[in-house]
Design a protein around this motif. Sequence first.
Motif, PDB file in Angstrom:
ATOM      1  N   PHE A  83      -8.329  -1.186  -4.583  1.00 43.89           N
ATOM      2  CA  PHE A  83      -7.615  -2.270  -5.249  1.00 43.89           C
ATOM      3  C   PHE A  83      -6.735  -1.785  -6.403  1.00 43.89           C
ATOM      4  O   PHE A  83      -5.667  -2.355  -6.652  1.00 43.89           O
ATOM      5  CB  PHE A  83      -8.614  -3.313  -5.751  1.00 43.89           C
ATOM      6  N   ALA A  84      -7.157  -0.743  -7.107  1.00 45.90           N
ATOM      7  CA  ALA A  84      -6.381  -0.285  -8.258  1.00 45.90           C
ATOM      8  C   ALA A  84      -5.235   0.636  -7.870  1.00 45.90           C
ATOM      9  O   ALA A  84      -4.229   0.709  -8.585  1.00 45.90           O
ATOM     10  CB  ALA A  84      -7.295   0.443  -9.253  1.00 45.90           C
ATOM     11  N   VAL A  85      -5.365   1.337  -6.726  1.00 41.86           N
ATOM     12  CA  VAL A  85      -4.361   2.335  -6.349  1.00 41.86           C
ATOM     13  C   VAL A  85      -3.670   1.970  -5.033  1.00 41.86           C
ATOM     14  O   VAL A  85      -2.426   1.848  -4.973  1.00 41.86           O
ATOM     15  CB  VAL A  85      -4.998   3.736  -6.237  1.00 41.86           C
ATOM     16  N   LEU A  86      -4.449   1.788  -3.979  1.00 44.53           N
ATOM     17  CA  LEU A  86      -3.852   1.636  -2.657  1.00 44.53           C
ATOM     18  C   LEU A  86      -3.133   0.305  -2.463  1.00 44.53           C
ATOM     19  O   LEU A  86      -2.082   0.259  -1.811  1.00 44.53           O
ATOM     20  CB  LEU A  86      -4.925   1.815  -1.582  1.00 44.53           C
ATOM     21  N   VAL A  87      -3.669  -0.771  -3.018  1.00 45.13           N
ATOM     22  CA  VAL A  87      -3.001  -2.071  -2.862  1.00 45.13           C
ATOM     23  C   VAL A  87      -1.648  -2.082  -3.579  1.00 45.13           C
ATOM     24  O   VAL A  87      -0.640  -2.482  -2.981  1.00 45.13           O
ATOM     25  CB  VAL A  87      -3.917  -3.215  -3.333  1.00 45.13           C
ATOM     26  N   PRO A  88      -1.559  -1.653  -4.851  1.00 45.25           N
ATOM     27  CA  PRO A  88      -0.234  -1.609  -5.483  1.00 45.25           C
ATOM     28  C   PRO A  88       0.737  -0.672  -4.770  1.00 45.25           C
ATOM     29  O   PRO A  88       1.912  -1.004  -4.588  1.00 45.25           O
ATOM     30  CB  PRO A  88      -0.536  -1.102  -6.900  1.00 45.25           C
ATOM     31  N   LEU A  89       0.257   0.503  -4.343  1.00 42.24           N
ATOM     32  CA  LEU A  89       1.137   1.417  -3.614  1.00 42.24           C
ATOM     33  C   LEU A  89       1.567   0.819  -2.275  1.00 42.24           C
ATOM     34  O   LEU A  89       2.717   0.973  -1.855  1.00 42.24           O
ATOM     35  CB  LEU A  89       0.434   2.753  -3.383  1.00 42.24           C
ATOM     36  N   GLY A  90       0.636   0.124  -1.621  1.00 35.75           N
ATOM     37  CA  GLY A  90       0.961  -0.477  -0.329  1.00 35.75           C
ATOM     38  C   GLY A  90       2.024  -1.548  -0.421  1.00 35.75           C
ATOM     39  O   GLY A  90       2.758  -1.794   0.543  1.00 35.75           O
ATOM     40  N   ALA A  91       2.131  -2.195  -1.588  1.00 40.64           N
ATOM     41  CA  ALA A  91       3.179  -3.208  -1.763  1.00 40.64           C
ATOM     42  C   ALA A  91       4.564  -2.578  -1.681  1.00 40.64           C
ATOM     43  O   ALA A  91       5.531  -3.245  -1.295  1.00 40.64           O
ATOM     44  CB  ALA A  91       2.995  -3.915  -3.107  1.00 40.64           C
ATOM     45  N   ALA A  92       4.660  -1.292  -2.030  1.00 35.97           N
ATOM     46  CA  ALA A  92       5.945  -0.596  -1.993  1.00 35.97           C
ATOM     47  C   ALA A  92       6.101   0.289  -0.759  1.00 35.97           C
ATOM     48  O   ALA A  92       7.223   0.690  -0.425  1.00 35.97           O
ATOM     49  CB  ALA A  92       6.111   0.247  -3.255  1.00 35.97           C
ATOM     50  N   ILE A  93       4.990   0.603  -0.096  1.00 36.62           N
ATOM     51  CA  ILE A  93       5.030   1.510   1.060  1.00 36.62           C
ATOM     52  C   ILE A  93       4.384   0.797   2.252  1.00 36.62           C
ATOM     53  O   ILE A  93       3.155   0.862   2.433  1.00 36.62           O
ATOM     54  CB  ILE A  93       4.285   2.826   0.760  1.00 36.62           C
ATOM     55  N   PRO A  94       5.152   0.107   3.090  1.00 31.87           N
ATOM     56  CA  PRO A  94       4.588  -0.680   4.198  1.00 31.87           C
ATOM     57  C   PRO A  94       3.662   0.104   5.131  1.00 31.87           C
ATOM     58  O   PRO A  94       2.624  -0.427   5.536  1.00 31.87           O
ATOM     59  CB  PRO A  94       5.836  -1.203   4.924  1.00 31.87           C
ATOM     60  N   PRO A  95       3.982   1.357   5.508  1.00 27.52           N
ATOM     61  CA  PRO A  95       3.038   2.077   6.385  1.00 27.52           C
ATOM     62  C   PRO A  95       1.663   2.258   5.753  1.00 27.52           C
ATOM     63  O   PRO A  95       0.639   2.177   6.439  1.00 27.52           O
ATOM     64  CB  PRO A  95       3.734   3.424   6.615  1.00 27.52           C
ATOM     65  N   LEU A  96       1.636   2.512   4.447  1.00 27.69           N
ATOM     66  CA  LEU A  96       0.349   2.638   3.755  1.00 27.69           C
ATOM     67  C   LEU A  96      -0.365   1.300   3.749  1.00 27.69           C
ATOM     68  O   LEU A  96      -1.590   1.238   3.951  1.00 27.69           O
ATOM     69  CB  LEU A  96       0.554   3.127   2.326  1.00 27.69           C
ATOM     70  N   ARG A  97       0.384   0.238   3.529  1.00 30.21           N
ATOM     71  CA  ARG A  97      -0.201  -1.102   3.541  1.00 30.21           C
ATOM     72  C   ARG A  97      -0.862  -1.384   4.886  1.00 30.21           C
ATOM     73  O   ARG A  97      -1.991  -1.889   4.942  1.00 30.21           O
ATOM     74  CB  ARG A  97       0.895  -2.134   3.249  1.00 30.21           C
ATOM     75  N   ARG A  98      -0.193  -1.053   5.981  1.00 30.25           N
ATOM     76  CA  ARG A  98      -0.769  -1.279   7.320  1.00 30.25           C
ATOM     77  C   ARG A  98      -2.021  -0.442   7.516  1.00 30.25           C
ATOM     78  O   ARG A  98      -3.014  -0.912   8.079  1.00 30.25           O
ATOM     79  CB  ARG A  98       0.269  -0.965   8.399  1.00 30.25           C
ATOM     80  N   LEU A  99      -1.978   0.818   7.063  1.00 32.01           N
ATOM     81  CA  LEU A  99      -3.136   1.692   7.224  1.00 32.01           C
ATOM     82  C   LEU A  99      -4.328   1.161   6.438  1.00 32.01           C
ATOM     83  O   LEU A  99      -5.461   1.134   6.953  1.00 32.01           O
ATOM     84  CB  LEU A  99      -2.778   3.106   6.751  1.00 32.01           C
ATOM     85  N   VAL A 100      -4.096   0.737   5.197  1.00 31.97           N
ATOM     86  CA  VAL A 100      -5.181   0.212   4.372  1.00 31.97           C
ATOM     87  C   VAL A 100      -5.763  -1.036   5.017  1.00 31.97           C
ATOM     88  O   VAL A 100      -6.981  -1.225   5.040  1.00 31.97           O
ATOM     89  CB  VAL A 100      -4.681  -0.078   2.948  1.00 31.97           C
ATOM     90  N   TRP A 101      -4.900  -1.896   5.545  1.00 32.59           N
ATOM     91  CA  TRP A 101      -5.408  -3.117   6.164  1.00 32.59           C
ATOM     92  C   TRP A 101      -6.240  -2.804   7.402  1.00 32.59           C
ATOM     93  O   TRP A 101      -7.327  -3.356   7.596  1.00 32.59           O
ATOM     94  CB  TRP A 101      -4.277  -4.069   6.531  1.00 32.59           C
ATOM     95  N   GLU A 102      -5.746  -1.925   8.253  1.00 31.65           N
ATOM     96  CA  GLU A 102      -6.446  -1.611   9.497  1.00 31.65           C
ATOM     97  C   GLU A 102      -7.773  -0.907   9.253  1.00 31.65           C
ATOM     98  O   GLU A 102      -8.759  -1.178   9.941  1.00 31.65           O
ATOM     99  CB  GLU A 102      -5.559  -0.733  10.392  1.00 31.65           C
ATOM    100  N   ARG A 103      -7.820   0.006   8.277  1.00 31.38           N
ATOM    101  CA  ARG A 103      -8.968   0.896   8.132  1.00 31.38           C
ATOM    102  C   ARG A 103      -9.847   0.625   6.922  1.00 31.38           C
ATOM    103  O   ARG A 103     -10.986   1.114   6.883  1.00 31.38           O
ATOM    104  CB  ARG A 103      -8.478   2.351   8.058  1.00 31.38           C
ATOM    105  N   ALA A 104      -9.355  -0.110   5.919  1.00 29.26           N
ATOM    106  CA  ALA A 104     -10.104  -0.258   4.670  1.00 29.26           C
ATOM    107  C   ALA A 104     -10.063  -1.680   4.131  1.00 29.26           C
ATOM    108  O   ALA A 104      -9.997  -1.888   2.926  1.00 29.26           O
ATOM    109  CB  ALA A 104      -9.551   0.708   3.623  1.00 29.26           C
ATOM    110  N   SER A 105     -10.133  -2.648   5.022  1.00 25.94           N
ATOM    111  CA  SER A 105     -10.083  -4.051   4.598  1.00 25.94           C
ATOM    112  C   SER A 105     -11.184  -4.879   5.225  1.00 25.94           C
ATOM    113  O   SER A 105     -11.101  -6.112   5.213  1.00 25.94           O
ATOM    114  CB  SER A 105      -8.717  -4.658   4.960  1.00 25.94           C
ATOM    115  N   ALA A 106     -12.205  -4.232   5.754  1.00 24.50           N
ATOM    116  CA  ALA A 106     -13.283  -4.962   6.415  1.00 24.50           C
ATOM    117  C   ALA A 106     -14.620  -4.312   6.094  1.00 24.50           C
ATOM    118  O   ALA A 106     -14.726  -3.081   6.017  1.00 24.50           O
ATOM    119  CB  ALA A 106     -13.067  -4.972   7.932  1.00 24.50           C
ATOM    120  N   LEU A 107     -15.625  -5.145   5.895  1.00 26.55           N
ATOM    121  CA  LEU A 107     -16.990  -4.647   5.723  1.00 26.55           C
ATOM    122  C   LEU A 107     -17.559  -4.382   7.110  1.00 26.55           C
ATOM    123  O   LEU A 107     -18.292  -5.179   7.677  1.00 26.55           O
ATOM    124  CB  LEU A 107     -17.827  -5.665   4.961  1.00 26.55           C
TER     125      LEU A 107
END
Length: 361
Positions: free
Chosen positions: A164-188
């Motif tokens: 939340f402190a690093v990847l979410v803000p970076l993902g707002a500016a970098i769409p591929p990172l945003r997709r990766l975070v959502w696919e791999r690090a957004s679910a329990l």
Amino acid sequence: MSSSQTSTAKIPDDMAMLRAAAELTRDISAARGGIYWPDMLVSAVIGYGALAGAILLESPAAALACAAVAVLALYRALLFIHELTHIHRDALPGFRLGWNLLVGIPLLTPSFMYENVHTLHHARTRYGTAEDPEYLPLALMKPWSLPMFIVAALALPFALLARFAVLVPLGAAIPPLRRLVWERASALAINPQFRRRAPEGDFARLVFWQELGGAVWALALVAFSVAYGWRPLLIALCVVSAVAVFNQLRTLVAHLWQNEGEAMTVTAQYLDSVNVPPPGIWAELWAPVGLRYHATHHLLPSLPYHSLAEAHRRLSARLGEGSTYGQASYPGLWMLIGRIAKSTMRVGGKRAADNPAVIQP
């Protein structure tokens, strides 16, 4: 097909049990706000109060005692995320928002991380398959898989802070990172093969606001720690790590984990799940909010947690101890852990070598 698949996945449905489950619980199927709200609020208040004690008290013994109380109370408060995935969106007005503001976002586990994920675990054709985000054939893996499964939970709060402190803000500016975070690090989820689909519609808007809240809170925690010291945050993260380990232990014994990927009947899913009913009292601590009746929950996923004990009582009285229903009841945590551990030592190595379909974490 292996013998374990034959003995579990192909178990025919016990229609008498399924009918009884539906018939006997119609009058207790409504979620009661008079139970949900006080339970969640009291758990959160006790948890945060004890966490403050763990941070502020100078006596190591008193601080540790407060930390233990904080773990148990925050664990209970956090597990309401499970209820949020099952109760109807209109059943408890304001409860989802209240829980996220008081528990989900402060603990960096907003409800989107479980909503539209956990329901896949209950899908008739997904449970126990590679498409189930919450299933691994743990009982059929190598012995070292179990300690690794538990130890991995220790890092969860630190990973969530970084998310939340690093990847979410970076993902707002970098769409591929945003997709990766959502696919791999957004679910329990515990299944490493699970890839989450992009959110849509109203759920996408819900995700946006929850991620924004989580990012603002995480950055505020980091900024406060930079300005005033890291000790409070580190203590809080250690407490949440203990909460995560508690939950991982509960997850370890929520099922028997004996399916190798084939779709299962409802009855097979039930028998692969676990109830730990009374007279034992400790299960209410390590499996709170109705999760000591996890097998019954798999029969009746929409039944609110406060009705599961009564549902279990009615079904046991109607069907009897020798019935299919009675076969999912076990005496306690350590017996279940021992059962899975023995299974890994007996068959895990052989199955991992002979069957490449067995997932290796």
